[in-house]
Design a protein around this motif. Sequence first.
Motif, PDB file in Angstrom:
ATOM      1  N   THR A  31      -3.306 -11.983   9.878  1.00 55.49           N
ATOM      2  CA  THR A  31      -4.336 -12.215   8.970  1.00 55.49           C
ATOM      3  C   THR A  31      -4.562 -11.143   7.934  1.00 55.49           C
ATOM      4  O   THR A  31      -3.953  -9.898   8.410  1.00 55.49           O
ATOM      5  N   LEU A  32      -4.703 -11.275   6.768  1.00 55.79           N
ATOM      6  CA  LEU A  32      -5.100 -10.054   5.915  1.00 55.79           C
ATOM      7  C   LEU A  32      -6.745  -9.748   5.850  1.00 55.79           C
ATOM      8  O   LEU A  32      -7.432 -10.404   5.904  1.00 55.79           O
ATOM      9  N   ALA A  33      -6.899  -8.406   6.343  1.00 52.90           N
ATOM     10  CA  ALA A  33      -8.022  -8.025   6.693  1.00 52.90           C
ATOM     11  C   ALA A  33      -8.703  -7.804   5.320  1.00 52.90           C
ATOM     12  O   ALA A  33     -10.129  -7.641   5.505  1.00 52.90           O
ATOM     13  N   TYR A  79      -4.916  -0.171   2.749  1.00 55.04           N
ATOM     14  CA  TYR A  79      -5.393  -0.764   1.533  1.00 55.04           C
ATOM     15  C   TYR A  79      -4.059  -0.812   0.565  1.00 55.04           C
ATOM     16  O   TYR A  79      -3.836   0.493   0.239  1.00 55.04           O
ATOM     17  N   GLY A  80      -3.589  -1.836   0.175  1.00 50.38           N
ATOM     18  CA  GLY A  80      -2.414  -1.834  -1.012  1.00 50.38           C
ATOM     19  C   GLY A  80      -3.035  -2.486  -2.097  1.00 50.38           C
ATOM     20  O   GLY A  80      -2.428  -2.333  -3.231  1.00 50.38           O
ATOM     21  N   CYS A  81      -3.863  -3.372  -2.101  1.00 42.86           N
ATOM     22  CA  CYS A  81      -4.263  -4.199  -3.129  1.00 42.86           C
ATOM     23  C   CYS A  81      -5.722  -4.785  -3.275  1.00 42.86           C
ATOM     24  O   CYS A  81      -6.399  -5.030  -4.070  1.00 42.86           O
ATOM     25  N   GLU A 100      -2.410  -9.526  -1.812  1.00 42.22           N
ATOM     26  CA  GLU A 100      -0.997  -9.446  -2.493  1.00 42.22           C
ATOM     27  C   GLU A 100       0.102  -8.914  -1.795  1.00 42.22           C
ATOM     28  O   GLU A 100       1.118  -8.873  -2.189  1.00 42.22           O
ATOM     29  N   CYS A 101      -0.425  -7.715  -1.018  1.00 41.02           N
ATOM     30  CA  CYS A 101       0.662  -6.873  -0.420  1.00 41.02           C
ATOM     31  C   CYS A 101       0.829  -6.810   1.099  1.00 41.02           C
ATOM     32  O   CYS A 101       1.912  -6.494   1.654  1.00 41.02           O
ATOM     33  N   GLY A 102      -0.041  -7.439   2.018  1.00 42.58           N
ATOM     34  CA  GLY A 102       0.182  -7.231   3.209  1.00 42.58           C
ATOM     35  C   GLY A 102      -0.028  -6.037   4.155  1.00 42.58           C
ATOM     36  O   GLY A 102       0.161  -5.854   5.203  1.00 42.58           O
ATOM     37  N   ALA A 103      -0.294  -5.050   3.385  1.00 49.69           N
ATOM     38  CA  ALA A 103      -0.266  -3.736   3.912  1.00 49.69           C
ATOM     39  C   ALA A 103      -1.534  -3.798   5.019  1.00 49.69           C
ATOM     40  O   ALA A 103      -1.580  -2.802   5.789  1.00 49.69           O
ATOM     41  N   CYS A 104      -2.491  -4.700   4.897  1.00 50.01           N
ATOM     42  CA  CYS A 104      -3.742  -4.690   5.572  1.00 50.01           C
ATOM     43  C   CYS A 104      -3.914  -5.754   7.040  1.00 50.01           C
ATOM     44  O   CYS A 104      -4.594  -6.104   7.486  1.00 50.01           O
TER      45      CYS A 104
HETATM   46  S1  FES Z   1      -4.527  -4.769   0.964  1.00 48.58           S
HETATM   47 FE1  FES Z   1      -3.017  -5.890  -0.006  1.00 48.58          FE
HETATM   48  S2  FES Z   1      -3.103  -7.719   1.106  1.00 48.58           S
HETATM   49 FE2  FES Z   1      -4.777  -6.790   2.013  1.00 48.58          FE
END
Ligand code: FES
Lengths: 168, 780
Positions: A61-63, A42-44, A48-52
């Motif tokens: 895909t963004l979870a 989880y980043g945002c 917005e961040c792609g961490a997921c």
């Molecule tokens: S948690 Fe940042 S894009 Fe999904």
Amino acid sequence: MTSGETPVTLTVNHKTYRLFINSSALLLNVLRDQLNLMGTKYGCGIGECGACSVLIDGELTLACMTLAGTAVGHEITTVEEVGESPVGRVITEKFLNHAAVQCGFCTPGMLVAASSLLQERAIPSEQEIREHLRGNLCRCTGYAALVKAIQDAARELHPDSERRPHAG
Amino acid sequence: MMPEVGRKLPRKDGVAKITGREPYSHDIYLPHMLYAAVYRSPLAHARIQHVDTSGAEALGAVCLTPFDVPDFIYNERIVSIPTKTYKDRRVLPTIARHVGEAIVGVAAETEELAVRALQQIRIDFEPLPAVLSTAEALRSESPKLYDRIWLGDRPIDMANNIAVERHITEGDPDDGFRGADFIVERRYTTPRKYHGQMETKAAVCQPLPNGGINVWATVQSIHNVRQVLGQIYDIPLSKINVMKLALGGSFGSSIQMNSIIPICVGMALKTGRPVKLVSPREDDFYDHAHYQTEMVLTVGVKNDGTFSAAKMDVVADIGAHHIQADALLGVMAGWLASLYKWHNFQFDGKAVYTNKVPTCALQGFGNHMVNFAVEQHLDIIAEMLGRDPVDLRLQNYIGEGDIFWGQGPSIKSVIQSCGVEEILREGSVRIGWNRREKPVDKQGRYRRGLGVARGFHTSGTGGPKPGDVIDYSSATIKVNEDGTVDILTPVVDHGGGTGEAIVKIVADILHVPYHMVELSDVDTRTTGYDVATHATRGVYCGGGAAAHVAEKVHRQILETGARILQVPTDDVTLAHNEDYGTGTHVFTKSNPDRQLTLAEIAKTAQINSWGTIAATGSYRQQSAPPCFMGHFVEVEVDTETGEVRIVRAVLLSDAGTVVNPDLLEGQLMGSFARGVGFALQEHSETLPSGALAHGGWLTDYRMSTSCDVPPSDALEVYYAHTYEPTGPFGAKGVAEASLSSVWSAVANAIYNAVGVRMYDLPITPEALLEALNAPHVLNV
Ligand code: FES
Ligand code: FES
């Protein structure tokens, strides 16, 4: 199971899970809280961040932007599986050798994004790599080492393509 | 054995981090755990009269209100000594002092339920007038944020919103200015910035049957968090354990205990169950920022290019809490004093409370702000004198044999290694400095310019005598029965490779290869104290402590080996020989055929019940050497849009012996990307309502993406060849230095491109266009 939860079947990393989920449950939370797949970060929470980053039927895909219910019937692949794949192993090694990982919080998402790119494009250009990673923020590295590592991985995965003369 | 220090080796936690197996605080899940969320103030300044939690409780949630927490005022950062620590913070306040200040904690069975319960919280606020700028805050009729704060145990009744002032003088500045041939004065400003670490702050707290707690949280110092929690909740430290985990970036934002940690602990103690609290990104934006500053710099210059005096007036907007502003002003004075030979020097700083997000360190802690003023000033002066900017810097820089006091007046060291000259000469060659033209000679829509700036940072805050800042570190090292080595270090790695550096240092002292030395999972119970990974002290101080302990282990290995070989200890040495066992062995000098592997020694000691070869200890570095930095940048300005593009940059560092060459390159590259973002786009601006203009969104805050940073071949790194005699194997720090001069170099390059001096950051396209279109009264 509490009220409002419905039974679903999710396919994650080739395994089938029967779970009870809320209709508003996000894939990110189901992966982390119910399946203990902690590599999806989880980043945002708002795309917005792609961490997921995960793959659904091979698509990046963004979870955090995916309702878990909509993933029913689809093949979900997380970084835990990508890291074991032939492409993922090469990228992992290159990330390591190019020191493309610092704090590492963005890195699983980067690995998923990079592997999806190298599945699509044998030898992507630097610009293509940068465009592809645009949705994956990294605050530590300045992206340079990530880009170089992905170029290096592409060359290793497709030693022949590299020698092909450039079109035009 | 080839030294491991200086080799490119894969980081120990690399594969785990890349493949998602490395646990961060976000990843801790405990059985029977509750999830928490935080209600944050919608108002910039308001008294909390009543909190109605009944709606939340009806949903099954447990709430922690300002009336439930200990009535205890503390400072969440205990890096400074107690008598230099200002305190104004409560776990949850009865007066909200900024939009987004945490007021109520809510814990429930699921995260979703916690968020729903949050929406049922009702608070009667008595709105109070807010001050949202330093100018407003300093007006005598303005409302005050605090009636009383504390300095150590001493109450301070507040007459105004000035949190602290510092006035530092060296020599006779008035006399210095009288002796100047001319005086240059300019005003510079730097905005509020957000750290943008990818991991939002998180905490998991497990209450224990004995009244104690286990804590997994986002921290830069496990020990300080333990101590602050002990103070707040009155729990003996032996019953508090804070675990060391990977840190998902920080950039200074966790030097202090993050505000959510004691909230999480309070809820765990109240419910008697483990509680997990992960900050949403928006909350994180409202939790920490970096100081906004206004700096007026005045320099007395002589026609021969030397300086006769410097004076800096600083007003820093610290927001709603004083986390470390006293230290900030001290280090700002130190950065200024340690950059150039001013001969006479005066610093007057004010840190001012405002009803805005509280501020703390950000990679450099005031360093890059001072640098922005001084390094532009140097260029202005060079132009007035008709001198080359590189030349003027070489004439006046503070280097070997001079005093460095970057961490403030109580932390002074004599500089023993200095790469400034090498950095400036090498950078000039690599960027092609001799092709630099005057701005007036440039035409056309796209104009290119070259800029230089140099900076530095300290390596820790050590010294022969204790200063205002605590500085020492600890380590435990033991040799296992197969000749491998365990290191227990409390030093938290931000990701820059501090852990790997410590492993390499120990490996080389014990002549054991890198792959046979590992970092143990540790916590506050299993380690001695370390102040925090701040002040670029990880390698120099943390590595220094590990080196100190490794030397003790080295002696024990020799003693045990000699005992087995039945020779005097001074007849044996430790070495590495690939041909022999695992390589590490003790051999007898008088008869080199008589030798034992480290594994044989450790195993024999075990079998004979002699004990484990191990040592533990603490160590304070006796110096705080500067790591110098230089940035040479070429930019291209689009004079129609005001957009600035980085064409090329050379990033030059002086880290002494480079321990992790690849990770150092990564730090320099990463810092450059952040620095360019800070220079050109990032601004955590506050609206008149007290809310953040970007709303707590990464995209609107404009964090750099992979497409915003310069292409890979545009950047080049260079390491000066220096050796720091006081550092482990000649190493000093580098981390914060690598950001120090980025934006100054960008600003100087912009000036060189278009002849417009930008005194205020960020240099957005709009700001640059406005400046380009302004009547050019004075370019310099
Ligand atoms: S948690 Fe940042 S894009 Fe999904
Ligand atoms: S490595 Fe820290 S955010 Fe990418």
